[in-house]
Design an enzyme around this catalytic site. Structure first.
Site, PDB file in Angstrom:
ATOM      1  N   ARG A 165       6.298   0.462   5.256  1.00 25.01           N
ATOM      2  CA  ARG A 165       6.947   0.505   3.934  1.00 25.01           C
ATOM      3  C   ARG A 165       7.464   1.896   3.619  1.00 25.01           C
ATOM      4  NH1 ARG A 165       3.086  -3.528   3.205  1.00 25.01           N
ATOM      5  NH2 ARG A 165       4.107  -5.499   2.759  1.00 25.01           N
ATOM      6  N   ASP A 194       6.428  -4.558   9.404  1.00 26.80           N
ATOM      7  CA  ASP A 194       6.449  -5.411   8.211  1.00 26.80           C
ATOM      8  C   ASP A 194       7.889  -5.797   7.907  1.00 26.80           C
ATOM      9  OD1 ASP A 194       5.729  -6.636   5.610  1.00 26.80           O
ATOM     10  OD2 ASP A 194       3.828  -5.616   5.962  1.00 26.80           O
ATOM     11  N   HIS A 246       5.633 -11.585   7.398  1.00 26.70           N
ATOM     12  CA  HIS A 246       5.874 -10.135   7.317  1.00 26.70           C
ATOM     13  C   HIS A 246       6.703  -9.652   8.506  1.00 26.70           C
ATOM     14  CE1 HIS A 246       3.469  -9.024   3.776  1.00 26.70           C
ATOM     15  NE2 HIS A 246       2.675 -10.012   4.119  1.00 26.70           N
ATOM     16  N   ASP A 309      -1.233 -12.655   7.458  1.00 30.98           N
ATOM     17  CA  ASP A 309      -1.419 -12.870   6.027  1.00 30.98           C
ATOM     18  C   ASP A 309      -0.118 -13.358   5.396  1.00 30.98           C
ATOM     19  OD1 ASP A 309      -0.403 -10.349   6.842  1.00 30.98           O
ATOM     20  OD2 ASP A 309      -0.509  -9.646   4.764  1.00 30.98           O
ATOM     21  N   GLU A 310      -0.253 -13.977   4.240  1.00 33.29           N
ATOM     22  CA  GLU A 310       0.884 -14.296   3.361  1.00 33.29           C
ATOM     23  C   GLU A 310       2.042 -14.946   4.120  1.00 33.29           C
ATOM     24  OE1 GLU A 310       0.334 -10.973  -0.099  1.00 33.29           O
ATOM     25  OE2 GLU A 310       1.401 -10.284   1.668  1.00 33.29           O
ATOM     26  N   TRP A 375      -9.653  -9.826   2.698  1.00 38.62           N
ATOM     27  CA  TRP A 375      -8.922  -8.966   1.748  1.00 38.62           C
ATOM     28  C   TRP A 375      -8.735  -9.614   0.390  1.00 38.62           C
ATOM     29  CZ3 TRP A 375      -4.170  -9.837  -0.667  1.00 38.62           C
ATOM     30  CH2 TRP A 375      -3.410 -10.925  -0.192  1.00 38.62           C
ATOM     31  N   TYR A 400      -8.590  -1.519  -2.474  1.00 44.57           N
ATOM     32  CA  TYR A 400      -7.132  -1.325  -2.401  1.00 44.57           C
ATOM     33  C   TYR A 400      -6.749  -0.049  -3.149  1.00 44.57           C
ATOM     34  CZ  TYR A 400      -5.679  -5.447   0.158  1.00 44.57           C
ATOM     35  OH  TYR A 400      -5.447  -6.365   1.153  1.00 44.57           O
ATOM     36  N   ASP A 402      -4.222   1.618  -3.001  1.00 39.05           N
ATOM     37  CA  ASP A 402      -2.835   1.763  -3.465  1.00 39.05           C
ATOM     38  C   ASP A 402      -2.739   1.450  -4.959  1.00 39.05           C
ATOM     39  OD1 ASP A 402      -3.505  -0.833  -2.459  1.00 39.05           O
ATOM     40  OD2 ASP A 402      -1.400  -1.439  -2.511  1.00 39.05           O
ATOM     41  N   TRP A 439      -1.812   0.447   1.070  1.00 39.45           N
ATOM     42  CA  TRP A 439      -0.502  -0.149   1.382  1.00 39.45           C
ATOM     43  C   TRP A 439       0.595   0.802   0.938  1.00 39.45           C
ATOM     44  CZ3 TRP A 439      -0.578  -3.838   4.765  1.00 39.45           C
ATOM     45  CH2 TRP A 439      -1.736  -4.615   4.890  1.00 39.45           C
ATOM     46  N   GLU A 441       3.897   0.494  -0.207  1.00 36.93           N
ATOM     47  CA  GLU A 441       5.089   0.278  -1.040  1.00 36.93           C
ATOM     48  C   GLU A 441       5.411   1.489  -1.903  1.00 36.93           C
ATOM     49  OE1 GLU A 441       2.708  -1.993  -0.622  1.00 36.93           O
ATOM     50  OE2 GLU A 441       3.526  -4.030  -0.519  1.00 36.93           O
TER      51      GLU A 441
END
Ligand code: ZN
Length: 521
Positions: A165, A194, A246, A309-310, A375, A400, A402, A439, A441
């Site tokens: 990111r 990602d 991702h 994930d996701e 997570w 987390y 972040d 993370w 971002e």
């Protein structure tokens, strides 16, 4: 008289008048001595068999800190993995190195500093502990007399950094490795791919970094340099190559690997993206095999993390190949496709002599041997352990970093217990440890320190120290001293930052309920 000198040496006092030792994480056993060891130019770093390379590292780091360039002779009468710092290389007869991984002994007397490790890591951690005690006053370096016997609660203690990111320079990464090592973390979880970028140089598929990385990536040579730098400091670099979701950056380079084959561009926005690899296309595995072989060759890490994930994968629902795969294998829905993909990729990874780590979305269908990283909720580690599966933990509500410190306060980081309540002792052994996740971002290079410190130090103690020894007020007293030292080295400590709106949106987006009272604690 010596006691008074000691108090002056280390500064602050706990209630009751006893001086605070600036140690994080707090050791398993510690006995305070009287007096101190004064480090002077006449001292040597004497090493026993197998410890030369670490003795060299100690000499280099001591010179950097104190300006003293110490000699480092081999001393045959010292045991394996023993280093004695002093004017003679005598090992007290009552000391022998501990026999288990990462364990160490540290004895500081007026005459010498004895470091003994159960293995290379243990010897290194002994030195890290002594470095925390080493203190300068009016040009004189000294450390208080102590005897410490110590070992970690968990074998894996990690930090996730995310250059996918926000790209991070090699220098910034090495600097964080130094800090991880200082606080006895032993894994840099390196999120290399990602939707927003592909950062691993593939020699087999250079379009990955040229198109998917938009030219910003680490060469294999740079990655090998980072791996060696970290390894010397007790830190394993574990790559994460996130798939099948991702994967927008990957698909920007190789769109034919998705179900639709439609072109996509590297994303420049945050949030969960629907793009995914097609689990039914054989060419996906023909692509992943040589790619993961390159990854395995660069990173000696026992594990390759494959994210997982996701996975939105809206494409999978309109793909004839996926439909066919489901029918032929009697699989059901997205979970069935994801399970199939995971099995195929895990077989590749096992074939490369590695083990697979994946995020907790795959807990219910992962093949045996895949380790789960919880997570979303810590309870996924509980589910994994009840299956007899190993797990690591880095749940969003505790680790987390972040998130800003209103959403994740220091105290909550410190309060985290990595072992889910209710596990049987043999199940609890399957919890290998855990980590902090930063993370990327919003974590630009200049924000890394502010997000990590002080919360990473709370988590250092969570994953290392015996739970019965944890004590938040005591931690805060030690943190004060550690912070002063770190700030003098240029480490920046964050205070509550105003990125509140983003954090809230992100938490809601991840389906985490924001409980009343969570905001400020
Ligand atoms: Zn498909």
């Amino acid at each position: 008289m010596m006691g008074i000198a000691l108090i002056a040496l280390v500064g602050g006092k706990a209630e009751g008048g006893q001086e605070v030792l600036p140690l994080i994480p707090w050791p398993v056993e510690i006995e305070r001595g009287t007096g101190q060891y004064v480090l002077a130019g006449g001292a040597q770093v004497c090493y026993g068999p197998g410890a030369q390379e670490l003795a060299d590292l100690m000499v280099a780091e001591l010179e950097k800190t104190t300006g003293l360039k110490l000699a480092s002779p081999a001393a045959a009468d010292l045991g394996e993995r023993v280093v004695v710092i002093g004017e003679s290389a005598t090992l007290p007869s009552n000391l022998s190195p501990p026999a288990f991984p990462e364990a160490y002994l540290l004895q500081v007397t007026a005459d010498s500093v004895v470091l003994a490790g159960g293995d290379r890591a243990g010897l290194l951690w002994a030195f890290r502990t002594w470095q925390q005690l080493l203190h300068e006053e009016q040009g004189q370096w000294s450390s208080p007399a102590v005897f410490i016997r110590d070992y970690p609660r968990f074998p894996r203690r990690s930090l996730l950094l995310d250059p996918a990111r926000n790209f991070l320079s090699l220098d910034a990464l090495k600097r964080q490795v130094d800090l991880l090592s200082a606080f006895k973390f032993n894994v840099l979880h390196f999120h290399l791919t990602d939707d927003q970028g592909w950062r691993f140089e593939s020699k087999a598929f250079p379009r990955l970094q040229e198109v998917g990385g938009e030219g910003r990536f680490y060469t294999q040579e740079q990655l090998r340099e980072l791996v060696a730098y970290a390894q010397a400091r007790g830190v394993t670099v574990m790559p994460e190559m996130d798939m099948p979701g991702h994967s927008t950056a990957l698909l920007a380079a190789f769109p034919e690997l998705s179900c639709s084959g439609k072109p996509v561009e590297v994303s420049h926005t945050v949030g969960i993206h629907p793009n995914a690899l097609c689990p039914a296309k054989e060419e996906v595995y023909e692509f992943l095999q040589p790619l993961l072989a390159e990854v395995a060759a660069v990173f000696p890490s026992e594990f390759i993390h494959i994210g997982s994930d996701e996975v939105m994968a809206t494409d999978w629902e309109q793909c004839p190949a996926c439909d066919k795969l489901l029918a032929e294998n009697s699989l059901e829905g997205k979970k069935g496709l994801h399970a199939y993909f995971l099995r195929r990729v895990s077989e590749i990874i096992v074939g490369l002599g590695k083990r697979t780590l994946a995020w907790d979305e795959v807990t219910e269908f992962a093949p045996a041997g895949v380790v789960i990283q919880a997570w979303r909720r810590q309870s996924w580690a509980e589910v994994a352990a009840r299956q007899g599966r190993e797990a690591v933990v880095s749940p969003i509500l505790y680790t987390y970093v972040d998130y800003n410190r209103l959403l994740l306060p220091l105290r909550r980081c410190y309060s985290f217990d990595p072992v889910p309540a209710g596990l049987l002792p043999e199940e609890a052994k399957l919890i290998l440890g855990g980590g902090a996740n930063l993370w990327g971002e919003w974590a630009t290079e200049d924000r890394l320190d502010l997000q990590l410190y002080p919360r990473l130090l709370a988590l250092a103690e969570v994953y290392w120290s015996p739970p019965e020894q944890k004590n938040y007020p005591d931690f805060l007293l030690r943190l004060d001293q550690v912070r002063t030292k770190l700030e003098a080295q240029g480490v920046r400590f964050g205070d509550v930052n105003p990125a509140m709106v983003w954090d809230t949106v992100k938490l809601v987006g991840k389906g985490v309920q924001i409980a009343a009272g969570m905001l400020v604690k």
